[in-house]
Scaffold this motif. Structure first.
Motif, mmCIF file in Angstrom:
data_model
loop_
_atom_site.group_PDB
_atom_site.id
_atom_site.type_symbol
_atom_site.label_atom_id
_atom_site.label_comp_id
_atom_site.label_asym_id
_atom_site.label_seq_id
_atom_site.Cartn_x
_atom_site.Cartn_y
_atom_site.Cartn_z
ATOM 1 N N GLY A 74 -3.408 1.995 -2.880
ATOM 2 C CA GLY A 74 -2.743 0.788 -3.334
ATOM 3 C C GLY A 74 -3.707 -0.278 -3.792
ATOM 4 N N TYR B 245 -3.657 -8.295 -2.250
ATOM 5 C CA TYR B 245 -2.859 -7.947 -3.430
ATOM 6 C C TYR B 245 -1.466 -7.486 -3.055
ATOM 7 N N SER C 111 3.980 -12.018 2.736
ATOM 8 C CA SER C 111 4.386 -13.121 3.619
ATOM 9 C C SER C 111 5.371 -12.670 4.688
ATOM 10 N N ILE D 168 8.243 -14.840 6.967
ATOM 11 C CA ILE D 168 9.639 -14.438 6.855
ATOM 12 C C ILE D 168 10.198 -14.156 8.237
ATOM 13 N N TYR E 23 4.199 2.053 5.768
ATOM 14 C CA TYR E 23 5.308 2.838 5.231
ATOM 15 C C TYR E 23 5.042 4.325 5.248
ATOM 16 N N CYS F 285 1.379 -0.558 -5.415
ATOM 17 C CA CYS F 285 0.791 -0.763 -4.116
ATOM 18 C C CYS F 285 1.895 -1.087 -3.146
ATOM 19 N N ASN F 286 2.522 -0.106 -2.597
ATOM 20 C CA ASN F 286 3.561 -0.374 -1.631
ATOM 21 C C ASN F 286 4.301 0.884 -1.263
ATOM 22 N N THR G 127 2.726 -9.655 -6.266
ATOM 23 C CA THR G 127 2.352 -10.797 -5.439
ATOM 24 C C THR G 127 1.528 -11.765 -6.273
ATOM 25 N N LEU G 128 1.278 -12.941 -5.686
ATOM 26 C CA LEU G 128 0.542 -13.969 -6.421
ATOM 27 C C LEU G 128 -0.813 -13.460 -6.874
ATOM 28 N N LYS G 129 -1.494 -12.740 -5.977
ATOM 29 C CA LYS G 129 -2.846 -12.302 -6.315
ATOM 30 C C LYS G 129 -2.818 -11.146 -7.295
ATOM 31 N N MET G 130 -1.747 -10.374 -7.268
ATOM 32 C CA MET G 130 -1.686 -9.202 -8.131
ATOM 33 C C MET G 130 -1.220 -9.568 -9.531
ATOM 34 N N PRO H 140 13.390 -7.547 -0.306
ATOM 35 C CA PRO H 140 13.512 -8.206 0.994
ATOM 36 C C PRO H 140 12.536 -9.357 1.170
ATOM 37 N N PHE H 141 11.530 -9.449 0.293
ATOM 38 C CA PHE H 141 10.510 -10.484 0.437
ATOM 39 C C PHE H 141 10.765 -11.647 -0.492
ATOM 40 N N ASP I 266 12.352 -14.425 -0.330
ATOM 41 C CA ASP I 266 12.166 -15.827 0.061
ATOM 42 C C ASP I 266 10.794 -16.085 0.636
ATOM 43 N N GLY I 267 9.877 -15.134 0.493
ATOM 44 C CA GLY I 267 8.512 -15.392 0.899
ATOM 45 C C GLY I 267 7.824 -16.295 -0.100
ATOM 46 N N TYR I 268 6.617 -16.703 0.236
ATOM 47 C CA TYR I 268 5.916 -17.632 -0.647
ATOM 48 C C TYR I 268 5.000 -16.924 -1.612
ATOM 49 N N SER I 269 4.892 -15.606 -1.497
ATOM 50 C CA SER I 269 3.834 -14.955 -2.267
ATOM 51 C C SER I 269 4.321 -13.819 -3.132
ATOM 52 N N VAL I 270 5.626 -13.666 -3.281
ATOM 53 C CA VAL I 270 6.135 -12.555 -4.078
ATOM 54 C C VAL I 270 6.919 -13.117 -5.251
ATOM 55 N N CYS J 210 15.475 0.980 -2.170
ATOM 56 C CA CYS J 210 14.420 0.414 -1.355
ATOM 57 C C CYS J 210 13.902 1.436 -0.360
#
Lengths: 366, 160, 143
Positions: A20, A42, A46, A50, A68, B40-41, B82-85, B114-115, B117-121, B138
């Motif tokens: 990733g 990356y 958060s 949450i 995961y 990445c996930n 995400t912010l950095k990506m 699901p993310f 309401d996060g600050y970084s997505v 998902c």
């Protein structure tokens, strides 16, 4: 006069490896690594913030999305942490099923780790074999929880659904076939001269460094330290099972690779024992619908995840949502040692080091 | 001279195919997307499972995952941005040559998932790209990804 | 209590700066901020060589930095807490005692804004390097 200059190369965050968004900025003198820096974040989703806006049961699906590849293990850690806070009793049948699911997750994660070590070194076929075997575990997860990868099967107080009748022949035939699968990996990968040349002596971690850097899991046991939380501080009912902790001596990438294959054998023994002793009974303990731990109560609960020590630190303020939730992620801490062990090695060795440290970026960045 | 549908069918029976260059190129492009290995996930795990033996993306012609964006034409945004990506994926997209398509795989790529309401997505890949196909789930099953790619094939061939 | 002797020794050394409590699983030593480094050095000498977890909590009028420390492979455990004030959140680093504190302290700095004096490379780790807030603080609200 001819002069050489050091060159900075960015490995990642988009690169054809299974790990990733990992970004390693390495400075090379020719092909030798002079120094490297790891950049993370990356995949930072958060999750900890949450958690402060979700009730305790609502957070369970987020735990599966942390690691995961072995998605039942973080759920187990979280549910046990909350159960410690509220003092819940888990029925016996649920405990045994949790152990079976946790060990199946561990086997799935190790299979993928072995496959991705092979593909990162260039042997694409290795991944295909381990993925084929991993699909059987995905089928079993789908039978029980309805989802292949992100299961969210466990609940605070027990598990969500009982095992269907078709689960037992599937898991029994899987356990019987594990020696055959391991023999196939050994024939294909372990006996392979190229794998041995690429991994032996590469990325050596000493036992002292490992403990100082907080390395845990198979990476720590490959350095010779026989420390496994399932034996050291058993959680759930792990103290009832009879299994060994494989360790190796050299702490190099080869040892980390072989150790994961050996751990698959041990996990299958645990599943076998759990299936034999599985009692009848309830699958969910007596837990209130709205979970409100006492104000001021805090807990740090850790389990032996497939990657290492996975811990949840939860602080309660008496409401139905956690006041603070922190995930102690093994991949985050294991990766810290990467620049140290890659110094002085070649470019291909840093790939082997990342693959054998087996980070999962989801839990690393949370 | 404009050929009617019947005429082309009669010609085809006699082993003569009449088409436009555009249709020919689109046929080639649609049957062999070269996805970029990016992700990445959790969703890329299902993408990898799609490429592995049981689900076998190769039977559709899409197994050529390219590591370099300069050789790829399909960006499968699997997972949240995400912010950095964000600058990374924008640069990777800019490096891909035309024609290129974007497939948003999974709830995180569609809306933040699901993310959200996060600050970084970011709330979805369509805040920065023109997404051609959305594959919900998902994570979505590998068959879901195949369905998305086959829908994209129809789009590219102009059949939608 | 397996840590009894060690705790008695530490109480003799640190007197009023040290408070002892228990959360049901860990013995918690709450130490004054200035003596944190000395306490951690003592613990390392007593065999607590593995810093399992380093994190911090924002209680709106103070921060608490929490350390969970284990001894490997003997298997003893202890927790340390220190309270720092909200206006100027700074505490000594422990990177010279346990090297694993490196990234964990960077993460606490990144998400909560607590500075660790003496850390060789205290920069953000999970958020972009030019991000300006500390999101895990209670005054940062999610939309």
């Amino acid at each position: 006069m001819l002069q050489t200059e050091n060159i900075t190369v960015n490995i990642g965050p988009q690169h054809p490896s299974t790990h990733g968004g990992l970004h390693v900025e390495a400075i090379f003198n020719g092909e030798i690594i002079v120094d490297s820096t790891v950049h993370l974040g990356y995949v930072h989703r958060s999750v900890e913030k949450i958690a402060e806006t979700r009730t305790y049961p609502q957070f369970v699906p987020y735990t599966s999305r942390l690691d995961y590849l072995a998605s039942q293990l973080p759920t187990l850690a979280y549910c046990q942490a909350v159960e410690k806070m509220i003092g819940a009793e888990i029925p016996e049948r649920a405990e045994y099923i949790r152990v079976i699911m946790a060990e199946l997750s561990r086997i799935a994660s190790h299979m993928l780790a072995i496959g991705s070590i092979a593909i990162d070194l260039g042997a694409t076929t290795g991944l295909i074999y381990t993925f084929r075997d991993r699909e059987r575990i995905m089928d079993m997860f789908e039978m029980t929880s309805g989802q292949r990868l992100i299961t969210s099967y466990m609940r605070i107080g027990g598990i969500s659904d009982d095992l269907p009748p078709e689960f037992f022949p599937a898991v029994n035939s899987f356990i019987e076939d594990i020696p055959k699968m391991i023999k196939e990996y050994e024939d294909l990968l372990v006996g392979n001269e190229i794998m041995q040349a690429r991994l032996k002596g590469v990325g050596v971690i000493s036992a002292e460094d490992a403990i100082n850097y907080g390395v845990s899991g198979p990476n720590l046991r490959a350095t010779g330290v026989a420390y496994d939380i399932r034996k050291a501080e058993p959680y759930g009912i792990y103290d009832r099972f009879d299994f060994d902790i494989p360790t190796r001596k050299n702490g190099d990438s080869w040892d980390r690779f072989i150790l994961r294959i050996e751990e698959i054998k041990e996990s299958s023994e645990i599943i076998d024992q759990a299936l034999k002793d599985l009692p009848q009974g309830e699958i969910m303990g007596k837990v209130r619908r709205v979970i409100r731990p006492e104000a001021g109560k805090e807990v740090y609960h850790r389990i032996e995840s497939a990657k290492g020590e996975l811990g949840f630190y939860i602080v309660s303020d008496g409401s139905d949502k956690p006041y603070r939730l922190h995930v102690r992620a093994p991949s985050f801490i294991n990766l810290m040692i990467l620049p140290q062990i890659s110094k002085g090695e070649k470019l291909q060795d840093i790939i082997a080091n990342i693959a054998t440290l087996d980070p999962v970026l989801g839990e690393c960045d949370r | 001279m404009v050929l009617e549908k019947d005429d082309t069918e009669i010609l085809a029976k006699n082993n003569i195919i009449v088409t436009t260059l555009e249709k020919l190129f689109n046929w080639g492009r649609a049957h062999s997307f070269w996805p970029l290995s990016y992700g990445c996930n959790c969703c890329p795990m299902e993408m990898m499972a799609a490429g592995a033996a049981r689900f076998d993306i190769a039977r559709y012609g899409y197994e050529v995952f390219r590591a370099s964006p300069r050789q790829a034409d399909l960006l499968v945004v699997a997972g949240p941005i995400t912010l950095k990506m964000r600058p990374v994926v924008e640069r990777v997209y800019a490096q891909m040559p035309e024609p290129k398509w974007v497939l948003a795989m999974g709830n995180c790529a569609i809306s933040g998932g699901p993310f959200k309401d996060g600050y970084s997505v970011l709330p979805g890949a369509d805040t920065i790209f023109d997404v051609d196909v959305y594959v919900p789930g998902c994570p979505p099953r590998p068959e879901g990804l195949f369905h998305g790619m086959l829908e994209l094939k129809k789009q590219v061939q102009g059949k939608v | 209590m397996p840590n009894k002797k060690i705790i008695e020794g530490l109480q003799a050394e640190f007197n009023d700066a040290l408070e002892v409590s228990n959360d049901g699983s860990y013995d918690i030593l709450t130490i004054e901020k200035g003596q944190l480094h000395a306490l951690c050095e003592n613990l390392k000498k007593d065999g607590f060589n593995y810093l399992a977890n380093l994190t911090a909590v924002d209680y709106e009028d103070r921060f608490e930095v929490v350390y969970h420390i284990h001894s490997v492979p003997e298997n003893r455990k202890i927790a340390v807490k220190t309270i720092i004030d909200y206006g100027n959140p700074e505490v000594s680093t422990v990177i010279d005692i346990w090297r694993t504190a490196d990234w964990q302290e960077r993460e606490v700095y990144d998400l909560l804004g607590i500075k660790f004096a003496g850390h060789p490379n205290l920069i953000r780790i999970l958020l972009p390097y030019d991000y300006e807030a500390h999101p895990l603080r209670k005054d940062f609200k999610l939309k």
